[in-house]
Design an enzyme around this catalytic site. Structure first.
Site, PDB file in Angstrom:
ATOM      1  N   ASN A   7       8.061 -51.914  49.361  1.00  0.00           N
ATOM      2  CA  ASN A   7       9.463 -52.321  49.263  1.00  0.00           C
ATOM      3  C   ASN A   7       9.988 -52.397  50.690  1.00  0.00           C
ATOM      4  O   ASN A   7      10.284 -51.374  51.302  1.00  0.00           O
ATOM      5  CB  ASN A   7      10.245 -51.295  48.437  1.00  0.00           C
ATOM      6  CG  ASN A   7      11.694 -51.681  48.264  1.00  0.00           C
ATOM      7  OD1 ASN A   7      12.159 -52.660  48.838  1.00  0.00           O
ATOM      8  ND2 ASN A   7      12.414 -50.909  47.464  1.00  0.00           N
ATOM      9  N   LYS A  14       9.326 -48.818  52.283  1.00  0.00           N
ATOM     10  CA  LYS A  14       8.903 -47.738  51.392  1.00  0.00           C
ATOM     11  C   LYS A  14       7.578 -48.136  50.771  1.00  0.00           C
ATOM     12  O   LYS A  14       7.368 -49.319  50.473  1.00  0.00           O
ATOM     13  CB  LYS A  14       9.931 -47.536  50.273  1.00  0.00           C
ATOM     14  CG  LYS A  14      11.235 -46.952  50.750  1.00  0.00           C
ATOM     15  CD  LYS A  14      12.109 -46.608  49.548  1.00  0.00           C
ATOM     16  CE  LYS A  14      13.564 -46.681  49.938  1.00  0.00           C
ATOM     17  NZ  LYS A  14      14.466 -47.155  48.949  1.00  0.00           N
ATOM     18  N   ARG A  91       8.003 -55.816  46.249  1.00  0.00           N
ATOM     19  CA  ARG A  91       9.305 -56.021  45.631  1.00  0.00           C
ATOM     20  C   ARG A  91      10.024 -57.141  46.396  1.00  0.00           C
ATOM     21  O   ARG A  91      10.171 -57.069  47.615  1.00  0.00           O
ATOM     22  CB  ARG A  91      10.139 -54.741  45.717  1.00  0.00           C
ATOM     23  CG  ARG A  91      11.515 -54.954  45.189  1.00  0.00           C
ATOM     24  CD  ARG A  91      12.389 -53.752  45.415  1.00  0.00           C
ATOM     25  NE  ARG A  91      13.702 -54.022  44.866  1.00  0.00           N
ATOM     26  CZ  ARG A  91      14.824 -53.547  45.376  1.00  0.00           C
ATOM     27  NH1 ARG A  91      14.798 -52.780  46.440  1.00  0.00           N
ATOM     28  NH2 ARG A  91      15.971 -53.825  44.823  1.00  0.00           N
ATOM     29  N   HIS A 180      18.151 -55.407  39.735  1.00  0.00           N
ATOM     30  CA  HIS A 180      17.575 -54.207  39.095  1.00  0.00           C
ATOM     31  C   HIS A 180      16.725 -54.597  37.888  1.00  0.00           C
ATOM     32  O   HIS A 180      16.510 -53.781  36.986  1.00  0.00           O
ATOM     33  CB  HIS A 180      18.661 -53.231  38.588  1.00  0.00           C
ATOM     34  CG  HIS A 180      19.480 -52.576  39.654  1.00  0.00           C
ATOM     35  ND1 HIS A 180      20.822 -52.330  39.496  1.00  0.00           N
ATOM     36  CD2 HIS A 180      19.156 -52.107  40.870  1.00  0.00           C
ATOM     37  CE1 HIS A 180      21.304 -51.737  40.581  1.00  0.00           C
ATOM     38  NE2 HIS A 180      20.290 -51.595  41.428  1.00  0.00           N
ATOM     39  N   HIS A 208      21.959 -48.706  34.499  1.00  0.00           N
ATOM     40  CA  HIS A 208      21.260 -48.255  35.703  1.00  0.00           C
ATOM     41  C   HIS A 208      22.345 -47.793  36.678  1.00  0.00           C
ATOM     42  O   HIS A 208      23.023 -48.610  37.304  1.00  0.00           O
ATOM     43  CB  HIS A 208      20.441 -49.417  36.282  1.00  0.00           C
ATOM     44  CG  HIS A 208      19.737 -49.090  37.563  1.00  0.00           C
ATOM     45  ND1 HIS A 208      18.363 -48.978  37.669  1.00  0.00           N
ATOM     46  CD2 HIS A 208      20.215 -48.843  38.808  1.00  0.00           C
ATOM     47  CE1 HIS A 208      18.037 -48.681  38.907  1.00  0.00           C
ATOM     48  NE2 HIS A 208      19.137 -48.594  39.623  1.00  0.00           N
ATOM     49  N   ASN A 211      23.285 -45.555  43.393  1.00  0.00           N
ATOM     50  CA  ASN A 211      24.196 -45.990  44.439  1.00  0.00           C
ATOM     51  C   ASN A 211      24.581 -47.449  44.203  1.00  0.00           C
ATOM     52  O   ASN A 211      25.742 -47.822  44.258  1.00  0.00           O
ATOM     53  CB  ASN A 211      23.510 -45.774  45.787  1.00  0.00           C
ATOM     54  CG  ASN A 211      24.508 -45.836  46.903  1.00  0.00           C
ATOM     55  OD1 ASN A 211      25.666 -45.480  46.730  1.00  0.00           O
ATOM     56  ND2 ASN A 211      24.071 -46.340  48.026  1.00  0.00           N
ATOM     57  N   ARG A 241      30.186 -50.535  46.826  1.00  0.00           N
ATOM     58  CA  ARG A 241      30.568 -51.909  46.456  1.00  0.00           C
ATOM     59  C   ARG A 241      31.692 -51.884  45.429  1.00  0.00           C
ATOM     60  O   ARG A 241      31.687 -51.054  44.520  1.00  0.00           O
ATOM     61  CB  ARG A 241      29.373 -52.663  45.858  1.00  0.00           C
ATOM     62  CG  ARG A 241      28.226 -52.867  46.816  1.00  0.00           C
ATOM     63  CD  ARG A 241      27.182 -53.790  46.188  1.00  0.00           C
ATOM     64  NE  ARG A 241      25.939 -53.726  46.909  1.00  0.00           N
ATOM     65  CZ  ARG A 241      24.770 -53.339  46.371  1.00  0.00           C
ATOM     66  NH1 ARG A 241      24.691 -52.988  45.097  1.00  0.00           N
ATOM     67  NH2 ARG A 241      23.690 -53.323  47.101  1.00  0.00           N
ATOM     68  N   ASP A 284      28.668 -40.282  47.446  1.00  0.00           N
ATOM     69  CA  ASP A 284      27.657 -39.499  46.734  1.00  0.00           C
ATOM     70  C   ASP A 284      28.311 -38.818  45.530  1.00  0.00           C
ATOM     71  O   ASP A 284      29.262 -38.043  45.684  1.00  0.00           O
ATOM     72  CB  ASP A 284      27.048 -38.458  47.682  1.00  0.00           C
ATOM     73  CG  ASP A 284      25.825 -37.791  47.067  1.00  0.00           C
ATOM     74  OD1 ASP A 284      25.904 -37.378  45.884  1.00  0.00           O
ATOM     75  OD2 ASP A 284      24.808 -37.695  47.765  1.00  0.00           O
ATOM     76  N   GLY A 334      22.684 -41.764  36.534  1.00  0.00           N
ATOM     77  CA  GLY A 334      22.475 -41.843  35.079  1.00  0.00           C
ATOM     78  C   GLY A 334      21.501 -40.799  34.570  1.00  0.00           C
ATOM     79  O   GLY A 334      21.653 -40.253  33.478  1.00  0.00           O
ATOM     80  N   GLU A 335      20.471 -40.492  35.400  1.00  0.00           N
ATOM     81  CA  GLU A 335      19.456 -39.518  34.972  1.00  0.00           C
ATOM     82  C   GLU A 335      19.905 -38.079  35.180  1.00  0.00           C
ATOM     83  O   GLU A 335      19.482 -37.181  34.459  1.00  0.00           O
ATOM     84  CB  GLU A 335      18.162 -39.722  35.784  1.00  0.00           C
ATOM     85  CG  GLU A 335      17.426 -40.984  35.454  1.00  0.00           C
ATOM     86  CD  GLU A 335      16.353 -41.319  36.484  1.00  0.00           C
ATOM     87  OE1 GLU A 335      15.789 -40.398  37.105  1.00  0.00           O
ATOM     88  OE2 GLU A 335      16.069 -42.529  36.652  1.00  0.00           O
ATOM     89  N   ASN A 336      20.740 -37.875  36.226  1.00  0.00           N
ATOM     90  CA  ASN A 336      20.989 -36.493  36.670  1.00  0.00           C
ATOM     91  C   ASN A 336      22.371 -35.938  36.388  1.00  0.00           C
ATOM     92  O   ASN A 336      22.646 -34.787  36.713  1.00  0.00           O
ATOM     93  CB  ASN A 336      20.731 -36.392  38.182  1.00  0.00           C
ATOM     94  CG  ASN A 336      19.273 -36.589  38.504  1.00  0.00           C
ATOM     95  OD1 ASN A 336      18.430 -35.860  37.990  1.00  0.00           O
ATOM     96  ND2 ASN A 336      18.962 -37.576  39.313  1.00  0.00           N
ATOM     97  N   GLU A 385      10.566 -47.846  39.255  1.00  0.00           N
ATOM     98  CA  GLU A 385      10.391 -49.252  39.640  1.00  0.00           C
ATOM     99  C   GLU A 385       9.028 -49.484  40.297  1.00  0.00           C
ATOM    100  O   GLU A 385       8.421 -50.529  40.116  1.00  0.00           O
ATOM    101  CB  GLU A 385      11.538 -49.676  40.568  1.00  0.00           C
ATOM    102  CG  GLU A 385      12.843 -49.836  39.801  1.00  0.00           C
ATOM    103  CD  GLU A 385      14.075 -49.947  40.676  1.00  0.00           C
ATOM    104  OE1 GLU A 385      14.533 -48.899  41.165  1.00  0.00           O
ATOM    105  OE2 GLU A 385      14.575 -51.059  40.860  1.00  0.00           O
TER     106      GLU A 385
HETATM  107  P1  AMP Z   1      19.849 -43.959  43.304  1.00  0.00           P
HETATM  108  O1  AMP Z   1      20.509 -45.125  43.992  1.00  0.00           O
HETATM  109  O2  AMP Z   1      19.249 -44.303  41.996  1.00  0.00           O
HETATM  110  O3  AMP Z   1      18.901 -43.219  44.214  1.00  0.00           O
HETATM  111  O4  AMP Z   1      21.033 -42.915  42.972  1.00  0.00           O
HETATM  112  C1  AMP Z   1      21.786 -42.316  43.981  1.00  0.00           C
HETATM  113  C2  AMP Z   1      23.051 -41.716  43.382  1.00  0.00           C
HETATM  114  O5  AMP Z   1      22.702 -40.742  42.380  1.00  0.00           O
HETATM  115  C3  AMP Z   1      23.895 -40.981  44.420  1.00  0.00           C
HETATM  116  O6  AMP Z   1      25.258 -41.312  44.267  1.00  0.00           O
HETATM  117  C4  AMP Z   1      23.685 -39.522  44.075  1.00  0.00           C
HETATM  118  O7  AMP Z   1      24.777 -38.750  44.394  1.00  0.00           O
HETATM  119  C5  AMP Z   1      23.505 -39.586  42.566  1.00  0.00           C
HETATM  120  N1  AMP Z   1      22.852 -38.341  42.121  1.00  0.00           N
HETATM  121  C6  AMP Z   1      21.606 -37.928  42.386  1.00  0.00           C
HETATM  122  N2  AMP Z   1      21.399 -36.685  41.851  1.00  0.00           N
HETATM  123  C7  AMP Z   1      22.555 -36.338  41.239  1.00  0.00           C
HETATM  124  C8  AMP Z   1      22.994 -35.185  40.518  1.00  0.00           C
HETATM  125  N3  AMP Z   1      22.196 -34.150  40.326  1.00  0.00           N
HETATM  126  N4  AMP Z   1      24.256 -35.190  40.023  1.00  0.00           N
HETATM  127  C9  AMP Z   1      25.075 -36.237  40.228  1.00  0.00           C
HETATM  128  N5  AMP Z   1      24.719 -37.337  40.906  1.00  0.00           N
HETATM  129  C10 AMP Z   1      23.486 -37.395  41.415  1.00  0.00           C
END
Ligand code: AMP
Length: 398
Positions: A7, A14, A91, A180, A208, A211, A241, A284, A334-336, A385
């Site tokens: 990527n 990466k 990618r 995405h 998805h 960021n 954005r 963040d 979404g995951e965390n 991905e």
């Molecule tokens: P990505 O672009 O998929 O790497 O996601 C990055 C975003 O996920 C950032 O805004 C992070 O703050 C958020 N993120 C990652 N871990 C957590 C968490 N444990 N709780 C809330 N947001 C998170």
């Protein structure tokens, strides 16, 4: 067969080496500050220590050479020679209307990707530098291009066309493309597996949320709409954005602040989203969640507006598909973040959505986080991905 997934950005690269048969990660890493002072390579064999080496990287050829040296290093490497790398999956951000699926890279493919560079001037040229560098150093190894836009090429015209003079579509291909795609495709397939259903019979919405953030409507395995457009600026409120807005705002701010078009676009891409809404406090979501939990206005405003926009898209896509069977959350946020899922699902009472708080608090695995009798299933599916790119590459070269 081992697949090297690349990527490549303008100053970073990466990589992951993946065994395409077992689908196990073998090693991964990152080259940073390529062409800039202070460049470094981060390399980590699976289950091993992370190694960080500061070393000059005047260009991407040097970066790729360092990646291959790390992978074949006698002590810390993971393969004996380059012949153990069967193919490279790249990618590529924008495939325009030319690419509705992944392709083996030829000179004609490179020319076609170059023709799409108008649509992604920051990304496609950088992606192609990575392709050229790999070709220089591994001339006999097959390479595959996997496009962020390809999965969404199934959108019908009414979903991809903008309400502007049609000649701009005809002359310049101004339309919605979506991004995405690799993630939306991977997550929707996996969700069908988790639900034990045939994807050809499911109506899914994939959120998805990272960021960069986008939502897609995946009907019977095909993308029928997605929130990003000609560029990744459209749709959800993102880290920095703006997402959807009245286009008249651009002229309004330019006039009021004496800024150029380029400066306003920079503000919409880099200073807006939750960063802008929180008054430049943070992009963040971990910081924003803390602020929200403490009842502070910065995080509260940003989190509420973000969740509301996602919920609005879910409503729109439920209408577009005339129903929805499952809503999937993926990517960093979404995951965390159980909290953001809870805030979004709070709008979905009309779909009979009921979250299971215990399930929703879990992390790091494929999960159904709704209750057994929830009217619509809510899932958390960690995206991958790189694995999706390795799969596409293997399918084309094996
Ligand atoms: P990505 O672009 O998929 O790497 O996601 C990055 C975003 O996920 C950032 O805004 C992070 O703050 C958020 N993120 C990652 N871990 C957590 C968490 N444990 N709780 C809330 N947001 C998170």
């Amino acid at each position: 067969m081992n697949i090297l997934v690349i990527n490549c950005g303008s100053s970073s690269l990466k990589f992951q080496l993946i065994d395409a048969v077992s689908e196990k990660l073998i090693a991964k890493g990152l080259c940073e500050r390529i062409g800039i002072d202070g460049s470094r390579i981060v390399y980590q064999p699976a289950g091993g220590e992370k190694q960080i080496t500061e070393t000059p990287m005047p260009d991407h050829n040097k970066a790729i050479q360092l990646v291959l040296d790390a992978l074949t290093n006698a002590e810390t490497g993971v393969v004996k020679s380059l012949s153990e790398i069967g193919a490279v999956g790249h990618r590529i951000v924008h495939g325009g209307e030319k690419f509705a699926s992944s392709v083996v890279i030829t000179e004609d493919v490179i020319s076609a990707i170059e023709e799409c560079s108008d649509l992604a001037p920051l990304h496609n040229p950088a992606n192609l530098i990575g392709v050229r560098a790999c070709q220089n150093i591994m001339p006999g190894t097959p390479m595959v291009a996997v496009f962020d836009t390809a999965f969404h090429q199934t959108m019908p015209e009414e979903a991809y066309i903008y309400g502007i003079p049609y000649r701009y579509y005809e002359k310049y291909k101004v339309r919605r493309y979506g991004f995405h795609g690799t993630s939306h495709s991977y997550v929707s397939k996996r969700a069908a597996g988790v639900l034990g259903e045939d994807i050809g019979k499911l109506k899914l919405i994939v959120c998805h949320l990272g960021n960069g953030a986008s939502v897609s409507a995946v009907k019977y395995g095909k993308s029928v709409d997605t929130s990003m457009g000609l560029t990744p600026l459209e749709g959800l409120i993102m880290g920095t954005r703006s997402g959807d807005l009245d286009p008249a705002i651009i002229e309004f701010i330019a006039h009021k602040e004496g800024k150029s078009l380029e400066e306003v676009m920079q503000i919409l891409n880099k200073e807006s989203g939750v960063l802008g809404l929180s008054d430049q406090f943070s992009s963040d979501f971990r910081d924003l969640e803390d602020s929200y939990q403490q009842g502070k206005p910065e995080g509260t405003r940003a989190m509420k507006a973000f969740a509301y926009r996602v919920a609005k898209y879910i409503g729109a896509y439920t209408a577009a598909m005339n129903g929805v069977d499952g809503i999937c959350f993926t990517a960093g946020l979404g995951e965390n973040s159980p909290l953001i899922r809870e805030m979004i699902c709070g709008y979905l009472g009309y779909l009979g959505v009921a979250l299971d708080p215990e399930q929703n608090a879990k992390r790091g695995e494929d999960l159904v986080v709704s209750t057994k009798d929830s009217g619509t299933k809510i899932l958390v599916i960690p995206t991958n991905e790189e694995l999706a790119i390795a799969r596409e590459t293997y399918a084309l070269v094996k």
